[in-house]
Design a protein around this motif. Structure first.
Motif: not given
Length: 917
Positions: A694-707
């Motif tokens: 089986m396969r599975n996943f989750v995601t992340f919104d990675v933010r640098s904080g730069q404009a």
């Protein structure tokens, strides 16, 4: 007639195969095809003796076996009332002294039949099979006239089920003539045990007393058994048993059938019935020190990955046009990794049940409900039909459960608001005396069939009375909401709890499973036609993290007229969930694996660039196939850097795979990339042979904080929010997802005035690249005229058609139907690139369009995403811009329109980017 001519004639008959492969004789005639037909709106047919007069003007023709309301009938009129059928033919059995039976798969609702003007019999009930012995009225040497009068007024007491999708009026299952000798086997029930013991209870009908022999032969004659009988005139009950050595057990993975025949022989001749049985045992059991049960198949736990099937066809309604289409329905389910199906408040056609037996899928079969109040007339009608259904379908090994009622429909003596509620004031219509009647029907069904799981009422109102399984329904959207709800149900489920029960009744240790779920009704106004991939994945994880839960029923298998939450479109075409974009090779079937790795985390979460994030994992096993082995959990954290796939972290966890149920395994700590990205934690559960289980996943919104964002590419960036255009020229234009997405309908352009860094900040600019995410834009009626919510009352629940384009939540999920567009990129009026936008998609790939939904119960173009477009500015234009440091950027769309996705929408965490170096 030659074999070739016979074959040619049979192809013109709809549904030409024998209707009951579970109980089949060879001397028969299919009566499907064209019959004369006439409506009788004034109910004058009987008084005017239409059943005896050949000269009556039947004013139309109908194609049997299709309901007269369906297109395939050739009538296509959904008229309540009375319809008359007539057909004339000549036929005689191969044996002259045979008895002749006229058989009906099903007729809705009341039916009278005449042969050559003689009344052959009557029947009431829309779902049961029935037959009439027409021997004495049939003429073997001349043409015979068959007349059928069918009456369907949708009475409150009728067991109708959910016919609003398409009414089953009149004849709606096959009709055929069948010959039998003067003594014959009317029916037989097989009860099997895992040790190979098969008990048979048969009913033999004889027209005079005498001696006979009943022989059973299966598996090409390797299994034989014979009983000598002394028959009396009338019905004879015969009970016998035999042993199958080295029994091959039936299951969805190994659907072994013992095919063969029953043969009754004597002075009357020989009656041969082809039939089959499957050896399997359904049950419930406790395992280890648990205080609750799981559902078992052949003595082992089975996790039930199921779907709700309305079993509805767009042209035949509840009658499938062909046997192949019924077979393909089972293939389509198994292709998804499902192992069971719930047939919704109706029994399935016998041939589709045959394919469930043959191909291997478990079936939960509902009794059809009535929609009136539970008065005496309704109860008698219901009981008669439920008995016919259980008797007819008893031998199908695929059927593991009978559901007696659904969502308390037909059980309310007063008004009730449909839908899930715990408000007791809205449940008082379910009276104590009716609850006791439901208990009686539960126990009655268990007495009729002690081999299967019986459910009293599949509830959405917390109102079980007594049941072999403890199920519930929910339609809730939003990760936090679903997680809290499922956890609450699990926590409140234990022996003695009064949760999910009514009238002072309490829970036993019966297995807990969900019997309806999905986000189709979990959103204000309904989900319309929208992506379900995102919701589905986190819901599967939530189910599998609870050891107490042993299955679910997802609503639903196909879209229907008012619900668009199907795995497939109504026509069987695919929807695209997009999981393979996160984990190569992943499909829906991965979420239905008996061996499962739960990622106990939200489907997406916002994290800081470079941060360490810990994720809890659990193992869930409902199969012993890999017990005793060491399995590997292979994982990697990857991200898409402006079109280039990069791996930030990876590893392997070895796990001793022992025992059933759910248990924690070592958590993962992963380091996020040091830039703006949508990062994906992808896992694979791999066996000792290297096969992915089986396969599975989750995601992340990675933010640098730069404009302007931080991206893994040379040079600097200027980031322009998608909504910061200076001009636009579309027929319709609006923003979505809190302004992060802009839409332009049909031909038009967005114009952006861009300032590059001045010479002090960047002395020279040698190259410039334009990057943006865009899709085509399919205009919906609500985009032009405004949203219109349809009232979700009882009529809607019956299947009232919905104009889904007005639904405020509709945004079509990616499927086989594409909406294409083109976008031209212009710099200071000069075209530098053209991109084909293949579609206006929405599915799990639209991570940011899901992650930034402002409200769980309202969808704002959820799951929508586009395609990464990169246009390089020619050197001569770049040189000009190096001097001016001012850019006029135009994005021109053709008739397909355009949607532009900013940093917090779509698939890529970017606004419009100008990369320079």
């Amino acid at each position: 007639m030659s074999t070739q001519a016979l074959s040619s004639s049979m192809t013109t008959i709809p549904r030409p195969e024998y209707p009951r492969p579970d109980w089949q004789r060879t001397d028969w005639l299919n009566l499907n095809g064209v019959w004369s037909f006439r409506f009788d709106p004034d109910n004058e047919g009987i008084s005017q003796t239409w059943h005896t007069k050949n000269e009556i003007a039947y004013d139309s023709e109908i194609t049997v076996p299709f309901s007269w309301s369906s297109p395939l009938s050739g009538i296509g009129k959904d008229d309540k009332g009375i319809g008359w059928y007539r057909r004339s033919l000549q036929w005689k059995p191969s044996e002259s002294d045979s008895r002749i039976f006229l058989r009906f798969g099903a007729v809705d609702y009341a039916c009278d039949v005449w042969i050559n003007g003689t009344h052959a019999g009557a029947h009431k009930g829309g779902y049961g099979t029935f037959e009439f012995d027409v021997t004495d009225a049939w003429a073997a040497d001349r043409e015979n006239m068959i007349v059928v009068r069918a009456e369907d007024y949708d009475n409150d007491y009728q067991a109708r089920g959910k016919q609003g999708y398409g009414e089953i009026r009149g004849i709606w299952q096959p009709v055929w003539l069948e010959a039998r000798p003067q003594a014959y086997v009317r029916d037989a029930k097989f009860v099997t045990s895992m040790d190979g013991r098969v008990e048979v209870t048969a009913s033999v009908i004889a027209h005079e007393e005498g001696e006979a022999e009943l022989s059973l032969s299966f598996a090409e004659g390797s299994i034989r058994h014979t009983e000598a009988l002394k028959l009396t005139a009338g019905e004879n009950k015969v009970t016998t048993s035999f042993i199958v050595n080295d029994p091959q057990l039936w299951s969805p993975e190994t659907p072994h059938l013992y095919e063969g025949e029953l043969r009754l022989s004597g002075g009357f001749g020989t009656d041969v019935v082809s039939t089959y049985f499957g050896i399997r045992e359904i049950g419930t059991a406790r395992f280890g020190d648990r205080g609750y049960r799981w559902i078992t198949l052949n003595g082992k736990p089975v996790y039930l990955n199921g779907t709700l099937d309305q079993s509805y066809h767009p042209t035949g309604y509840f009658t499938y046009p062909s046997d192949e289409e019924m077979r393909d329905e089972i293939y389509l389910m198994k292709r998804l990794g499902l192992n069971f199906v719930r047939i919704h408040i109706k029994p399935e056609e016998p041939r589709k049940l045959y394919w469930a037996d043959k191909l291997g899928i478990l079936v939960m079969e509902d009794m059809p409900c009535f929609w009136g109040k539970p008065d005496e007339t309704a109860r008698v009608s219901y009981e008669s039909e439920a008995l016919e259904i259980i008797d007819r379908d008893y031998n199908h090994p695929s059927i593991f459960s009978w559901v007696m009622f659904n969502e308390t429909w037909g059980l309310m003596s007063g008004e009730m608001t449909p839908g899930l509620t715990s408000d007791i004031t809205k449940r008082t219509g379910y009276q104590p005396q009716t609850q006791e009647w439901v208990r009686e029907k539960y126990r009655w069904a268990k007495q009729l069939d002690p081999t299967r799981i019986i459910e009293d009422n599949s509830p959405c109102n917390w109102d079980h009375v007594e049941s072999d399984i403890n199920t519930w329904h929910f339609y809730i959207n939003g990760y936090d909401e679903v997680r809290a709800h499922v956890s609450e149900v699990v926590d409140k489920t234990f022996p003695g709890s009064d949760f999910n029960y009514i009238g002072g009744n309490v829970q036993s240790d019966a297995p807990l499973m969900n019997s309806e779920c999905g986000n189709v009704w979990g959103i204000e106004g309904g989900a319309g036609d929208s992506d379900l991939a995102w919701h589905y994945r986190y819901m599967m994880n939530e189910f599998r993290r609870h050891d107490k839960m042993c299955g679910f029923v997802f609503t639903e298998f196909r879209d229907v007229t008012n619900e668009f939450n199907g795995y497939y479109r109504l026509d069987g075409s695919d929807k695209y969930f997009g999981y393979e974009a996160f984990v190569p090779g992943m499909t829906l079937a991965d979420l239905h694996s008996p061996d499962f790795i739960v990622i106990d985390a939200p489907p997406s979460q916002t994290v800081h660039a470079g941060a360490d994030v810990t994720v809890q994992l659990l193992r869930s096993s409902f199969s012993d196939r890999h017990h005793g082995q060491t399995l590997k959990v292979e994982w990697e954290l990857w991200y898409d850097s402006l079109g280039t796939r990069r791996v930030a972290d990876s590893g392997v966890i070895e796990e001793a795979w022992n025992g059933y149920g759910v248990a924690p395994i070592a958590p993962l700590t992963v380091r996020m990339p040091k830039q703006d990205a949508v990062a994906v934690l992808a896992i694979r559960l791999v066996n000792e042979s290297g096969e992915a289980l089986m396969r599975n996943f989750v995601t992340f919104d990675v933010r640098s904080g730069q404009a302007n964002g931080v991206y893994d590419a040379e040079g600097g960036f200027v980031s322009i929010p998608a909504g910061d255009f200076s001009d636009q020229s579309f027929d319709h234009q609006w923003n979505a997802i809190q302004g992060a997405k802009v839409n332009g309908v049909r031909k038009g352009q967005f114009v952006y005035e861009v300032k590059l860094p001045d010479h002090a900040a960047q002395e020279t600019i040698g190259s410039i690249e334009i990057l943006f995410e865009a899709s085509a834009k399919r205009v919906l009626a609500r985009n032009v005229e405004g949203s219109k919510e349809q009232e979700i009352g009882v009529n809607y629940m019956h299947g009232a058609a919905a104009n889904v384009e007005y639904n405020p939540n509709t945004y079509y999920m990616t499927d086989d139907e594409k909406h294409e567009s083109r976008v031209h990129v212009l710099i200071d009026g000069e075209r530098i690139g053209t991109f084909v936008l293949p579609d206006d998609p929405a599915d799990s790939r639209g991570v940011l369009s899901w992650h930034y939904q402002p409200a769980a119960k309202q969808l704002d173009e959820a799951g929508s995403y586009g395609y990464l477009c990169k246009a390089t500015v020619p050197g001569r234009l770049a040189a000009k811009l190096d001097r001016s440091r001012s850019v006029r950027l135009e994005l021109q769309a053709d008739e397909g329109g355009i949607a532009l996705y900013g940093r917090n929408a779509g698939r890529y965490p970017i606004d419009l980017l100008i990369r320079y170096s």
